[in-house]
Enzyme design. Structure first.
Site, short mmCIF file in Angstrom:
data_model
loop_
_atom_site.label_atom_id
_atom_site.label_comp_id
_atom_site.label_asym_id
_atom_site.label_seq_id
_atom_site.Cartn_x
_atom_site.Cartn_y
_atom_site.Cartn_z
N CYS A 90 8.65 -2.57 6.39
CA CYS A 90 8.25 -1.74 5.26
C CYS A 90 6.88 -1.10 5.52
O CYS A 90 5.91 -1.80 5.78
CB CYS A 90 8.18 -2.60 4.00
SG CYS A 90 7.44 -1.72 2.61
N CYS A 93 3.96 -2.32 3.03
CA CYS A 93 3.43 -3.68 3.06
C CYS A 93 2.10 -3.67 3.81
O CYS A 93 1.85 -2.77 4.61
CB CYS A 93 4.43 -4.62 3.74
SG CYS A 93 5.66 -5.32 2.61
N HIS A 151 5.74 -7.02 -1.63
CA HIS A 151 6.93 -6.19 -1.44
C HIS A 151 7.94 -6.34 -2.60
O HIS A 151 8.67 -5.42 -2.91
CB HIS A 151 7.60 -6.57 -0.12
CG HIS A 151 8.76 -5.72 0.26
ND1 HIS A 151 8.60 -4.49 0.87
CD2 HIS A 151 10.10 -5.89 0.11
CE1 HIS A 151 9.80 -3.95 1.09
NE2 HIS A 151 10.72 -4.78 0.64
N ASN A 189 9.86 6.70 -9.20
CA ASN A 189 11.32 6.61 -9.12
C ASN A 189 11.63 5.18 -8.73
O ASN A 189 11.08 4.67 -7.76
CB ASN A 189 11.87 7.55 -8.03
CG ASN A 189 11.58 9.00 -8.31
OD1 ASN A 189 11.52 9.41 -9.47
ND2 ASN A 189 11.37 9.78 -7.26
N HIS A 200 9.47 -1.07 -1.73
CA HIS A 200 8.14 -1.59 -2.08
C HIS A 200 7.65 -0.90 -3.37
O HIS A 200 7.80 0.31 -3.51
CB HIS A 200 7.19 -1.31 -0.92
CG HIS A 200 5.93 -2.10 -1.00
ND1 HIS A 200 5.65 -3.15 -0.16
CD2 HIS A 200 4.89 -2.01 -1.85
CE1 HIS A 200 4.47 -3.67 -0.48
NE2 HIS A 200 3.99 -2.98 -1.51
N HIS A 202 6.06 1.25 -5.75
CA HIS A 202 5.14 2.37 -5.59
C HIS A 202 5.58 3.54 -6.44
O HIS A 202 6.73 3.62 -6.86
CB HIS A 202 5.07 2.82 -4.12
CG HIS A 202 6.29 3.57 -3.66
ND1 HIS A 202 7.51 2.95 -3.44
CD2 HIS A 202 6.50 4.88 -3.40
CE1 HIS A 202 8.40 3.85 -3.05
NE2 HIS A 202 7.82 5.05 -3.03
N GLN A 204 4.25 7.94 -7.22
CA GLN A 204 3.67 9.10 -6.53
C GLN A 204 2.87 9.92 -7.54
O GLN A 204 3.04 9.77 -8.75
CB GLN A 204 4.77 9.98 -5.95
CG GLN A 204 5.67 9.24 -4.96
CD GLN A 204 6.77 10.15 -4.45
OE1 GLN A 204 6.51 11.18 -3.85
NE2 GLN A 204 8.01 9.77 -4.69
ZN LIG Z 1 6.81 -3.66 1.44
#
Ligand SMILES: [Zn+2]
Length: 369
Positions: A90, A93, A151, A189, A200, A202, A204
């Site tokens: 990932c 991470c 994660h 999203n 992971h 997150h 934007q």
């Molecule tokens: Zn990750």
């Protein structure tokens, strides 16, 4: 071997500004992209090696759609972006021995960096002329906001203080990017069902070079009438949960099933204008809203979360909201935007908003860790 340069003379120092409680470390990745590390505690630690420089993102541009009367953004470089990597590889991470990542540190609280595959860039140049269509450079900025170095975390499992920090980070970025661009759009999203390419946790932030047509329409509606104040006043059985400074509700005109809005009671233009009590209240409501949606059908809810902030020129009349549009309308059934929605822009809704609010109220929510 990629050397990384710590460019922050403010490294380890609290960020300056009104009501700012977080710590900010500014870092420059080897290819020149900015990496910002926000935390309640100062970020310390030596940088590890970084990913190789991002591919050139030239060619991104805008074309005017004469029937929609809005811009379409073209960004071919995005086709090369990472698609559903395993947890072991990932890129969001923390970096570790033998593994390169976007964030070359062993740990972090919230990290913000410029997207390797941006739809808008500050360096966008005017595109070559194309006959029959008006074009413009895709000038702007696309950032990735990593909510945690864990994660497997998510907005429903992060502690309330981390969500309050996230609201601060959104506010700091909206304020900073808003100095250059007319519309700043933080969003998340979530879920493979809607095309997420990295698991992971997150989101934007897009800094647009123009005010999108739909955003302008909503801002103009708010400038003409106090739509959100009225919504709060008449919320009644549309309320999911109330706090002193903010409310979670299903809008009576929801277009998605179980659509959930988190609304500060005071009219503020965006997260940059929230006070501590409002941030904390919204953080608590946000975490519980996601846990309710996950609990509704007993499986993580795919959703799109958007932070609706005032576009430039509408700051005095705009009332921010955080909108969550869930994509599951029943156990095992996804909501698709099909013929009517795509062809006419008219939404067909399967669940009455008042029934959705009642069902969400009834979902037990465990407290944040
Ligand atoms: Zn990750």
């Amino acid at each position: 071997m990629m050397a990384s340069i710590d460019c922050g003379d403010r490294a380890g120092q609290p960020a300056r500004g009104e009501d700012v409680l977080f710590d900010l470390r500014e870092f420059r990745l080897p290819d020149g992209r900015e990496l910002l590390l926000y935390g309640h505690a100062p970020h310390v630690g030596e940088a590890r090696d970084s990913l190789p420089p991002a591919p050139a993102s030239g060619g991104a541009h805008l074309r005017w759609h004469p029937l929609r009367r809005e811009w379409v953004a073209y960004a071919g470089a995005r086709q090369g972006r990472t698609f559903l990597p395993s947890a072991a590889s990932c890129p969001l991470c923390p970096a570790a021995e033998g593994r390169l990542g976007e964030i070359p540190f062993d740990r972090f609280e919230i990290a913000v960096f410029e997207n390797r595959f941006p739809a808008f860039t500050a360096s966008a140049v005017p595109p070559a002329e194309i006959s029959g269509v008006e074009t413009a450079p895709a000038q702007g900025r696309c950032e990735v906001v990593v909510f945690s170095d864990d994660h497997h975390a998510g907005l429903g499992t992060l502690c309330e203080d981390r969500l309050a920090l996230l609201l601060e980070v959104w506010g700091a970025r909206v304020r900073a990017l808003g100095e250059t661009y007319p519309y700043i759009f933080p969003f998340e999203n979530r879920g493979e069902e809607i095309g997420v390419t990295l698991h992971h946790p997150h989101g934007q932030i897009y800094a647009f070079p123009f005010i999108p047509a739909q955003v302008r329409r909503a801002a103009e509606a708010q400038a003409e009438a106090l739509v959100i104040e009225r919504l709060l006043r008449d919320a009644g059985n549309f309320v999911i949960e109330e706090a002193e400074a903010a409310v979670a509700l299903v809008p009576p005109f929801a277009v998605y099933p179980y659509e959930t809005w988190i609304v500060p009671r005071r009219r503020v233009a965006g997260p940059q204008a929230l006070d501590d009590a409002e941030r904390q209240a919204m953080a608590g409501l946000l975490g519980r809203a996601v846990r309710r949606l996950d609990g509704l059908f007993g499986t993580p809810m795919p959703y799109i979360l958007t932070v609706q902030c005032a576009p430039k020129g509408f700051e005095a009349t705009f009332h921010m909201t955080i909108d969550i549009r869930p994509f599951r309308r029943d156990a095992g059934k996804l909501k698709y935007l099909a013929g009517v929605e795509q062809g006419t822009g008219v939404f067909l809704a399967d669940v009455l908003p008042e029934d959705a609010a009642a069902r969400l109220r009834a979902v037990p929510t465990v407290e944040a860790p």
